[in-house]
Design a protein around this motif. Structure first.
Motif, PDB file in Angstrom:
ATOM      1  N   PHE A 142       4.156  -0.032   6.627  1.00  0.00           N
ATOM      2  CA  PHE A 142       5.297   0.706   7.163  1.00  0.00           C
ATOM      3  C   PHE A 142       6.328  -0.190   7.847  1.00  0.00           C
ATOM      4  O   PHE A 142       7.491   0.176   7.951  1.00  0.00           O
ATOM      5  CB  PHE A 142       4.831   1.742   8.193  1.00  0.00           C
ATOM      6  N   ILE A 143       5.882  -1.337   8.340  1.00  0.00           N
ATOM      7  CA  ILE A 143       6.768  -2.151   9.172  1.00  0.00           C
ATOM      8  C   ILE A 143       6.880  -3.569   8.609  1.00  0.00           C
ATOM      9  O   ILE A 143       5.968  -4.050   7.938  1.00  0.00           O
ATOM     10  CB  ILE A 143       6.240  -2.229  10.625  1.00  0.00           C
ATOM     11  N   PRO A 144       8.001  -4.250   8.854  1.00  0.00           N
ATOM     12  CA  PRO A 144       8.127  -5.633   8.399  1.00  0.00           C
ATOM     13  C   PRO A 144       7.247  -6.569   9.213  1.00  0.00           C
ATOM     14  O   PRO A 144       7.014  -6.345  10.399  1.00  0.00           O
ATOM     15  CB  PRO A 144       9.613  -5.937   8.623  1.00  0.00           C
ATOM     16  N   ALA A 145       6.734  -7.606   8.570  1.00  0.00           N
ATOM     17  CA  ALA A 145       5.879  -8.585   9.242  1.00  0.00           C
ATOM     18  C   ALA A 145       6.317  -9.977   8.809  1.00  0.00           C
ATOM     19  O   ALA A 145       5.995 -10.420   7.708  1.00  0.00           O
ATOM     20  CB  ALA A 145       4.411  -8.348   8.901  1.00  0.00           C
ATOM     21  N   ALA A 146       7.062 -10.658   9.665  1.00  0.00           N
ATOM     22  CA  ALA A 146       7.640 -11.958   9.310  1.00  0.00           C
ATOM     23  C   ALA A 146       6.584 -12.992   8.966  1.00  0.00           C
ATOM     24  O   ALA A 146       6.831 -13.894   8.161  1.00  0.00           O
ATOM     25  CB  ALA A 146       8.510 -12.469  10.461  1.00  0.00           C
ATOM     26  N   HIS A 147       5.396 -12.853   9.534  1.00  0.00           N
ATOM     27  CA  HIS A 147       4.348 -13.849   9.302  1.00  0.00           C
ATOM     28  C   HIS A 147       3.617 -13.636   7.986  1.00  0.00           C
ATOM     29  O   HIS A 147       2.878 -14.515   7.534  1.00  0.00           O
ATOM     30  CB  HIS A 147       3.332 -13.808  10.455  1.00  0.00           C
ATOM     31  N   ALA A 148       3.821 -12.464   7.344  1.00  0.00           N
ATOM     32  CA  ALA A 148       3.031 -12.153   6.147  1.00  0.00           C
ATOM     33  C   ALA A 148       3.805 -11.250   5.193  1.00  0.00           C
ATOM     34  O   ALA A 148       3.423 -10.100   4.962  1.00  0.00           O
ATOM     35  CB  ALA A 148       1.713 -11.495   6.555  1.00  0.00           C
ATOM     36  N   ASP A 192      -7.926 -13.061  12.020  1.00  0.00           N
ATOM     37  CA  ASP A 192      -7.933 -14.465  12.450  1.00  0.00           C
ATOM     38  C   ASP A 192      -7.067 -15.352  11.566  1.00  0.00           C
ATOM     39  O   ASP A 192      -6.759 -16.488  11.939  1.00  0.00           O
ATOM     40  CB  ASP A 192      -9.380 -14.985  12.463  1.00  0.00           C
ATOM     41  N   THR A 193      -6.634 -14.854  10.411  1.00  0.00           N
ATOM     42  CA  THR A 193      -5.827 -15.688   9.514  1.00  0.00           C
ATOM     43  C   THR A 193      -4.490 -16.082  10.141  1.00  0.00           C
ATOM     44  O   THR A 193      -3.896 -17.082   9.737  1.00  0.00           O
ATOM     45  CB  THR A 193      -5.542 -14.964   8.181  1.00  0.00           C
ATOM     46  N   ILE A 194      -4.034 -15.324  11.127  1.00  0.00           N
ATOM     47  CA  ILE A 194      -2.752 -15.670  11.756  1.00  0.00           C
ATOM     48  C   ILE A 194      -2.842 -16.973  12.547  1.00  0.00           C
ATOM     49  O   ILE A 194      -1.817 -17.554  12.903  1.00  0.00           O
ATOM     50  CB  ILE A 194      -2.246 -14.534  12.675  1.00  0.00           C
ATOM     51  N   GLN A 205       5.185 -20.327  11.538  1.00  0.00           N
ATOM     52  CA  GLN A 205       6.078 -20.452  12.690  1.00  0.00           C
ATOM     53  C   GLN A 205       6.297 -19.114  13.399  1.00  0.00           C
ATOM     54  O   GLN A 205       6.736 -19.086  14.556  1.00  0.00           O
ATOM     55  CB  GLN A 205       7.432 -21.007  12.243  1.00  0.00           C
ATOM     56  N   PHE A 206       5.958 -18.010  12.720  1.00  0.00           N
ATOM     57  CA  PHE A 206       6.174 -16.694  13.310  1.00  0.00           C
ATOM     58  C   PHE A 206       4.896 -16.079  13.886  1.00  0.00           C
ATOM     59  O   PHE A 206       4.871 -14.897  14.212  1.00  0.00           O
ATOM     60  CB  PHE A 206       6.756 -15.744  12.259  1.00  0.00           C
ATOM     61  N   LYS A 207       3.850 -16.883  14.010  1.00  0.00           N
ATOM     62  CA  LYS A 207       2.554 -16.354  14.449  1.00  0.00           C
ATOM     63  C   LYS A 207       2.614 -15.745  15.838  1.00  0.00           C
ATOM     64  O   LYS A 207       1.916 -14.771  16.145  1.00  0.00           O
ATOM     65  CB  LYS A 207       1.487 -17.441  14.404  1.00  0.00           C
ATOM     66  N   ASP A 208       3.455 -16.322  16.712  1.00  0.00           N
ATOM     67  CA  ASP A 208       3.511 -15.824  18.093  1.00  0.00           C
ATOM     68  C   ASP A 208       4.091 -14.423  18.165  1.00  0.00           C
ATOM     69  O   ASP A 208       3.732 -13.642  19.061  1.00  0.00           O
ATOM     70  CB  ASP A 208       4.327 -16.772  18.974  1.00  0.00           C
ATOM     71  N   SER A 209       4.962 -14.078  17.218  1.00  0.00           N
ATOM     72  CA  SER A 209       5.546 -12.736  17.235  1.00  0.00           C
ATOM     73  C   SER A 209       4.484 -11.677  16.983  1.00  0.00           C
ATOM     74  O   SER A 209       4.475 -10.614  17.615  1.00  0.00           O
ATOM     75  CB  SER A 209       6.674 -12.623  16.212  1.00  0.00           C
ATOM     76  N   VAL A 210       3.566 -11.959  16.043  1.00  0.00           N
ATOM     77  CA  VAL A 210       2.512 -10.983  15.770  1.00  0.00           C
ATOM     78  C   VAL A 210       1.477 -10.970  16.892  1.00  0.00           C
ATOM     79  O   VAL A 210       0.914  -9.921  17.219  1.00  0.00           O
ATOM     80  CB  VAL A 210       1.852 -11.250  14.395  1.00  0.00           C
ATOM     81  N   ASN A 212       2.202 -11.330  19.988  1.00  0.00           N
ATOM     82  CA  ASN A 212       2.824 -10.497  21.021  1.00  0.00           C
ATOM     83  C   ASN A 212       2.625  -9.015  20.716  1.00  0.00           C
ATOM     84  O   ASN A 212       2.374  -8.207  21.620  1.00  0.00           O
ATOM     85  CB  ASN A 212       4.320 -10.814  21.124  1.00  0.00           C
ATOM     86  N   LEU A 213       2.737  -8.671  19.432  1.00  0.00           N
ATOM     87  CA  LEU A 213       2.495  -7.279  19.038  1.00  0.00           C
ATOM     88  C   LEU A 213       1.053  -6.862  19.303  1.00  0.00           C
ATOM     89  O   LEU A 213       0.775  -5.739  19.725  1.00  0.00           O
ATOM     90  CB  LEU A 213       2.821  -7.088  17.557  1.00  0.00           C
ATOM     91  N   MET A 214       0.122  -7.781  19.057  1.00  0.00           N
ATOM     92  CA  MET A 214      -1.286  -7.488  19.329  1.00  0.00           C
ATOM     93  C   MET A 214      -1.510  -7.215  20.810  1.00  0.00           C
ATOM     94  O   MET A 214      -2.283  -6.324  21.180  1.00  0.00           O
ATOM     95  CB  MET A 214      -2.158  -8.657  18.863  1.00  0.00           C
ATOM     96  N   ASN A 215      -0.831  -7.977  21.649  1.00  0.00           N
ATOM     97  CA  ASN A 215      -0.961  -7.769  23.096  1.00  0.00           C
ATOM     98  C   ASN A 215      -0.402  -6.415  23.516  1.00  0.00           C
ATOM     99  O   ASN A 215      -0.916  -5.763  24.431  1.00  0.00           O
ATOM    100  CB  ASN A 215      -0.240  -8.884  23.853  1.00  0.00           C
ATOM    101  N   VAL A 216       0.651  -5.983  22.826  1.00  0.00           N
ATOM    102  CA  VAL A 216       1.276  -4.698  23.157  1.00  0.00           C
ATOM    103  C   VAL A 216       0.442  -3.523  22.643  1.00  0.00           C
ATOM    104  O   VAL A 216       0.176  -2.557  23.370  1.00  0.00           O
ATOM    105  CB  VAL A 216       2.706  -4.629  22.576  1.00  0.00           C
ATOM    106  N   PHE A 217       0.016  -3.610  21.378  1.00  0.00           N
ATOM    107  CA  PHE A 217      -0.646  -2.473  20.737  1.00  0.00           C
ATOM    108  C   PHE A 217      -2.172  -2.490  20.855  1.00  0.00           C
ATOM    109  O   PHE A 217      -2.816  -1.475  20.619  1.00  0.00           O
ATOM    110  CB  PHE A 217      -0.246  -2.415  19.255  1.00  0.00           C
ATOM    111  N   GLY A 218      -2.747  -3.645  21.204  1.00  0.00           N
ATOM    112  CA  GLY A 218      -4.189  -3.719  21.323  1.00  0.00           C
ATOM    113  C   GLY A 218      -4.874  -3.909  19.985  1.00  0.00           C
ATOM    114  O   GLY A 218      -4.242  -3.860  18.925  1.00  0.00           O
ATOM    115  N   VAL A 219      -6.176  -4.131  20.047  1.00  0.00           N
ATOM    116  CA  VAL A 219      -6.974  -4.389  18.844  1.00  0.00           C
ATOM    117  C   VAL A 219      -8.125  -3.394  18.775  1.00  0.00           C
ATOM    118  O   VAL A 219      -8.886  -3.240  19.731  1.00  0.00           O
ATOM    119  CB  VAL A 219      -7.518  -5.833  18.842  1.00  0.00           C
ATOM    120  N   LEU A 220      -8.255  -2.736  17.643  1.00  0.00           N
ATOM    121  CA  LEU A 220      -9.313  -1.758  17.420  1.00  0.00           C
ATOM    122  C   LEU A 220     -10.580  -2.435  16.917  1.00  0.00           C
ATOM    123  O   LEU A 220     -10.544  -3.558  16.413  1.00  0.00           O
ATOM    124  CB  LEU A 220      -8.852  -0.726  16.393  1.00  0.00           C
TER     125      LEU A 220
END
Length: 256
Positions: A142-148, A192-194, A205-210, A212-220
């Motif tokens: 659903f959303i763009p992902a610069a790292h992938a 872990d591939t990120i 180079q865009f790994k930090d952006s994702v 940051n998203l993990m920190n915001v949305f959490g991990v299931l």
């Protein structure tokens, strides 16, 4: 669908989400075929399941999902061993932007291939008894992902294929429900591939952006996603549904 004694084939099932799905079905007294390219990990998973649920409830088959002959053998062996096939879960997936053709091959082409093989065995209009297919996509659908970008494209493809095949099943009276499961970040090896440049290539180079998203949305956890997986199978009203699972909203559905 009543899951007790049903027969399910799950790809990428030796660990992570696939293993959690397999265990959830075994707890419901289903029979499960664990399909995975990793022989060693598959043997470990099979041994664990044997100890908990008995050796006759599951079977492990080593298989490269991108190989049509191997997948044909898996389907045939499943039916020969357990007598039928009721559920296919297309869970196998990778994230490798450096080898983007392989990512498309595993995440999308193999999923389509397995779905068509399942139709051959389950279509009511061709003498089968019906069933259910669950395709594992991602919130990346659903959303763009610069790292992938290629991983993201593959998951968009999974959603389009799932919804279209579900409509074909409805119109053609296949008797098969086809739904998509879209988790947010999940604590599995693919997450872990990120952290590895060899996986993300120029997009590392865009790994930090994702992150940051993990920190915001959490991990299931995989067990959280397995609950939604079971719901997709047990709820006979769902066909062409796209289930999202996030830490903030839990299980909810995309409305088109």
């Amino acid at each position: 669908m009543i899951l007790k004694n049903c027969v399910a084939l799950i790809t990428g099932a030796s660990q992570g989400l696939g293993k959690a799905f397999a265990e959830a079905l075994l707890k419901k007294e289903a029979k499960v075929v664990i399909c995975d390219i990793n022989r060693a990990q598959g043997a470990v998973a099979k041994a664990e399941f044997d100890q908990r649920y008995g050796p006759d409830r599951s079977m492990f088959m080593a298989c490269d999902v991108t190989s049509l002959p191997q997948m044909k053998d898996v389907f045939c062996e499943t039916v020969q061993t357990f007598g039928r096939l009721d559920v296919l879960c297309n869970n196998a997936g990778i994230n490798n932007e450096s080898s983007w053709e392989k990512t498309i091959s595993v995440n999308l082409v193999a999923l389509i291939q397995a779905s068509y093989l399942a139709l051959e065995h389950m279509r009511c209009d061709h003498g089968g008894k019906g069933g259910s297919i669950v395709n594992v996509a991602s919130m990346s659908g659903f959303i763009p992902a610069a790292h992938a970008p290629v991983y993201t494209a593959s998951k968009h493809g999974v959603l389009g294929f799932t919804r279209s095949l579900a409509e074909a099943s409805r119109l053609g009276n296949y008797g098969i429900r086809i739904n998509a499961l879209c988790p947010s970040f999940v604590n599995t090896s693919i997450l872990d591939t990120i952290n590895h440049e060899e996986n993300l290539g120029t997009f590392y180079q865009f790994k930090d952006s994702v992150k940051n998203l993990m920190n915001v949305f959490g991990v299931l956890e995989p067990s959280d996603i397995a609950e939604g997986f079971v719901q997709l199978l047990e709820d006979d009203s769902l066909n062409g549904a796209v289930m999202k699972i996030t830490t903030t909203k839990g299980v909810h559905f995309e409305k088109y």
